[in-house]
Design a protein around this motif. Sequence first.
Motif, PDB file in Angstrom:
ATOM      1  N   LEU A 101      -5.333   8.828  -5.773  1.00  0.00           N
ATOM      2  CA  LEU A 101      -4.568   8.498  -4.571  1.00  0.00           C
ATOM      3  C   LEU A 101      -5.438   7.759  -3.567  1.00  0.00           C
ATOM      4  CD1 LEU A 101      -2.141   8.702  -2.621  1.00  0.00           C
ATOM      5  CD2 LEU A 101      -2.983  10.978  -1.977  1.00  0.00           C
ATOM      6  N   ASP A 102      -6.616   8.299  -3.290  1.00  0.00           N
ATOM      7  CA  ASP A 102      -7.525   7.664  -2.332  1.00  0.00           C
ATOM      8  C   ASP A 102      -7.926   6.273  -2.800  1.00  0.00           C
ATOM      9  OD1 ASP A 102      -7.416   9.916  -0.750  1.00  0.00           O
ATOM     10  OD2 ASP A 102      -9.214  10.819  -1.617  1.00  0.00           O
TER      11      ASP A 102
ATOM     12  N   PHE B  50      -7.555   0.451  -2.323  1.00  0.00           N
ATOM     13  CA  PHE B  50      -7.235  -0.858  -2.903  1.00  0.00           C
ATOM     14  C   PHE B  50      -6.178  -1.573  -2.064  1.00  0.00           C
ATOM     15  CE2 PHE B  50      -4.249  -3.282  -5.493  1.00  0.00           C
ATOM     16  CZ  PHE B  50      -5.084  -4.256  -6.012  1.00  0.00           C
ATOM     17  N   GLY B  51      -5.112  -0.827  -1.679  1.00  0.00           N
ATOM     18  CA  GLY B  51      -4.043  -1.427  -0.886  1.00  0.00           C
ATOM     19  C   GLY B  51      -4.539  -1.970   0.437  1.00  0.00           C
ATOM     20  N   LYS B  52      -5.425  -1.220   1.066  1.00  0.00           N
ATOM     21  CA  LYS B  52      -6.000  -1.683   2.337  1.00  0.00           C
ATOM     22  C   LYS B  52      -6.816  -2.953   2.132  1.00  0.00           C
ATOM     23  CE  LYS B  52      -6.511   2.750   4.779  1.00  0.00           C
ATOM     24  NZ  LYS B  52      -7.523   3.699   5.318  1.00  0.00           N
ATOM     25  N   LYS B  53      -7.660  -2.912   1.122  1.00  0.00           N
ATOM     26  CA  LYS B  53      -8.546  -4.049   0.854  1.00  0.00           C
ATOM     27  C   LYS B  53      -7.736  -5.304   0.547  1.00  0.00           C
ATOM     28  CE  LYS B  53     -12.817  -5.543   0.134  1.00  0.00           C
ATOM     29  NZ  LYS B  53     -13.872  -5.501   1.176  1.00  0.00           N
ATOM     30  N   ALA B  54      -6.617  -5.120  -0.166  1.00  0.00           N
ATOM     31  CA  ALA B  54      -5.788  -6.257  -0.529  1.00  0.00           C
ATOM     32  C   ALA B  54      -4.791  -6.637   0.561  1.00  0.00           C
ATOM     33  CB  ALA B  54      -5.033  -5.944  -1.831  1.00  0.00           C
ATOM     34  N   GLY B  55      -4.787  -5.886   1.667  1.00  0.00           N
ATOM     35  CA  GLY B  55      -3.876  -6.179   2.763  1.00  0.00           C
ATOM     36  C   GLY B  55      -2.423  -5.961   2.406  1.00  0.00           C
TER      37      GLY B  55
ATOM     38  N   SER C  86      -0.447  -1.560 -13.458  1.00  0.00           N
ATOM     39  CA  SER C  86      -0.154  -1.790 -12.047  1.00  0.00           C
ATOM     40  C   SER C  86      -0.938  -2.959 -11.468  1.00  0.00           C
ATOM     41  CB  SER C  86      -0.484  -0.532 -11.239  1.00  0.00           C
ATOM     42  OG  SER C  86       0.243   0.559 -11.695  1.00  0.00           O
ATOM     43  N   PHE C  87      -2.257  -2.914 -11.643  1.00  0.00           N
ATOM     44  CA  PHE C  87      -3.103  -3.889 -10.976  1.00  0.00           C
ATOM     45  C   PHE C  87      -2.968  -5.274 -11.602  1.00  0.00           C
ATOM     46  CE2 PHE C  87      -5.167   0.251 -10.226  1.00  0.00           C
ATOM     47  CZ  PHE C  87      -5.027   0.280  -8.852  1.00  0.00           C
ATOM     48  N   SER C  88      -2.690  -5.331 -12.890  1.00  0.00           N
ATOM     49  CA  SER C  88      -2.459  -6.643 -13.503  1.00  0.00           C
ATOM     50  C   SER C  88      -1.155  -7.234 -12.982  1.00  0.00           C
ATOM     51  CB  SER C  88      -2.416  -6.522 -15.031  1.00  0.00           C
ATOM     52  OG  SER C  88      -1.318  -5.732 -15.444  1.00  0.00           O
ATOM     53  N   TYR C  89      -0.146  -6.386 -12.709  1.00  0.00           N
ATOM     54  CA  TYR C  89       1.102  -6.870 -12.141  1.00  0.00           C
ATOM     55  C   TYR C  89       0.857  -7.421 -10.733  1.00  0.00           C
ATOM     56  CZ  TYR C  89       3.749  -4.486 -15.837  1.00  0.00           C
ATOM     57  OH  TYR C  89       4.266  -4.079 -17.043  1.00  0.00           O
TER      58      TYR C  89
ATOM     59  N   ASP D 137       6.363   3.140  -8.157  1.00  0.00           N
ATOM     60  CA  ASP D 137       5.634   4.097  -9.010  1.00  0.00           C
ATOM     61  C   ASP D 137       4.224   3.604  -9.336  1.00  0.00           C
ATOM     62  OD1 ASP D 137       8.101   5.443  -9.156  1.00  0.00           O
ATOM     63  OD2 ASP D 137       8.685   4.256 -10.883  1.00  0.00           O
ATOM     64  N   ALA D 138       3.547   3.021  -8.364  1.00  0.00           N
ATOM     65  CA  ALA D 138       2.235   2.414  -8.608  1.00  0.00           C
ATOM     66  C   ALA D 138       1.270   3.419  -9.223  1.00  0.00           C
ATOM     67  CB  ALA D 138       1.650   1.870  -7.307  1.00  0.00           C
ATOM     68  N   GLY D 139       0.632   3.023 -10.304  1.00  0.00           N
ATOM     69  CA  GLY D 139      -0.383   3.845 -10.943  1.00  0.00           C
ATOM     70  C   GLY D 139       0.111   4.761 -12.028  1.00  0.00           C
ATOM     71  N   THR D 140       1.422   4.738 -12.345  1.00  0.00           N
ATOM     72  CA  THR D 140       1.962   5.686 -13.327  1.00  0.00           C
ATOM     73  C   THR D 140       2.406   5.028 -14.616  1.00  0.00           C
ATOM     74  OG1 THR D 140       4.225   5.495 -12.482  1.00  0.00           O
ATOM     75  CG2 THR D 140       2.807   7.150 -11.465  1.00  0.00           C
TER      76      THR D 140
END
Length: 396
Positions: A335-336, A341-346, A303-306, A296-299
């Motif tokens: 969403l974008d 972010f996911g791409k950048k963080a691999g 999220s990002f601190s986790y 449930d990322a972002g809800t």
Amino acid sequence: SVFIKKINKNLSLWAILNDKNEQSILSLVWKDERGQVSIDFEPIISDVIRNKYCDDCILSVVSTVGNADKKISSHNDVKNLSSLPPLNTEVFNNGLILRNYVDPQLLSLISIDLKPLLFIVGVFFGLIIFLFINLYIKRQLSLHSLIVKGVIRKEFIPYYQPIINVKNNRMYGCEVLVRWWFNKKELISPDDFIPYAENSGLIIDITDVLLEKTLTQLSSLNWQKSTAVISINLVPEQLENKQQIRKFVDMIIKSSISPKQIAFEITERMSFTDLDKAAIVIDYLKAQGINVKLDDAGTGYGSFSYIQHLNLQSLKIDKMFVDTIGTYDHKLFVLDSIIAFGKKAGMEMIAEGVETKQQSDYLLQSGVYLQQGFYFSEPLKFEQFRHYFQRDQAKI
């Protein structure tokens, strides 16, 4: 007639067909051989109170802005009420000011009259609130005991929803979803018991039953011969309890399924109380080969601190954001941003709640090729999932 045109629409007007003109703030009177018509400008509540309690305990004064001391009209101020602070003041758009003064003794009388009524009303609403709370507590206690019995009877069963790699149209794995087969007769929706189970801590016992059944059922499919991953939801409280997690790991090791084929998903519906303790437990799981994903990322909570603190490398994009695809909802930009972010963080990314080809294509074009949702399959009972898995394996 000039005065009437200036009266604000919030003032009341009514006609009294008699020859009396007593106790009025301001009256306009027409009289001829046929009789008399009088229009009185005064809130009717004043007359009701005055007639019941007294003739001289309410004073209403009309004046104009800038000439507050100059009265246009008022009752005879027998008790000199105008020396008291006004009970209320109304200023109208046409420049009129209406002030009402009330004898303190009148307020005391009204208060005495109202006390029995207020007491009755208070008791009535108090009783309703008591009955509601009592019913709620009984329901919760009843639900609690039913869940406990369900755990003992192992009524909680796994349903499996496939996760698809849309690049090759093969099954990446599945998410295990709990269902309650109450008394082995009635299937109860997760929405009816999961929130309470999470808040009460009973979700830990439910997860024990669910994991045990999942390992037994999927081992019978020779799951270990595939590369498919099993995702199981945990709440933060479970990932802060190393003893509990070791129990899960022991169950996995004793089965024929490799720990590398297991992933735990942290739901964001509840927050962590100790991130440092959770980080230690997650590092322990990774050492066993078990991946941990952010669900449930972002809800939910941070999220990002986790992701940063717990060093997570996988996240699941919530259906809330997937639903915005093909719309002008501002959450589409979120969403974008999550995908970027996911791409950048691999990070490995899985999109949940995919229901249309348009959504699937958009996600694939954005680089999210692991997808889950009704577009591919609804959650399946074990017998249904057995056939689905066997068909997928036949594609090799």
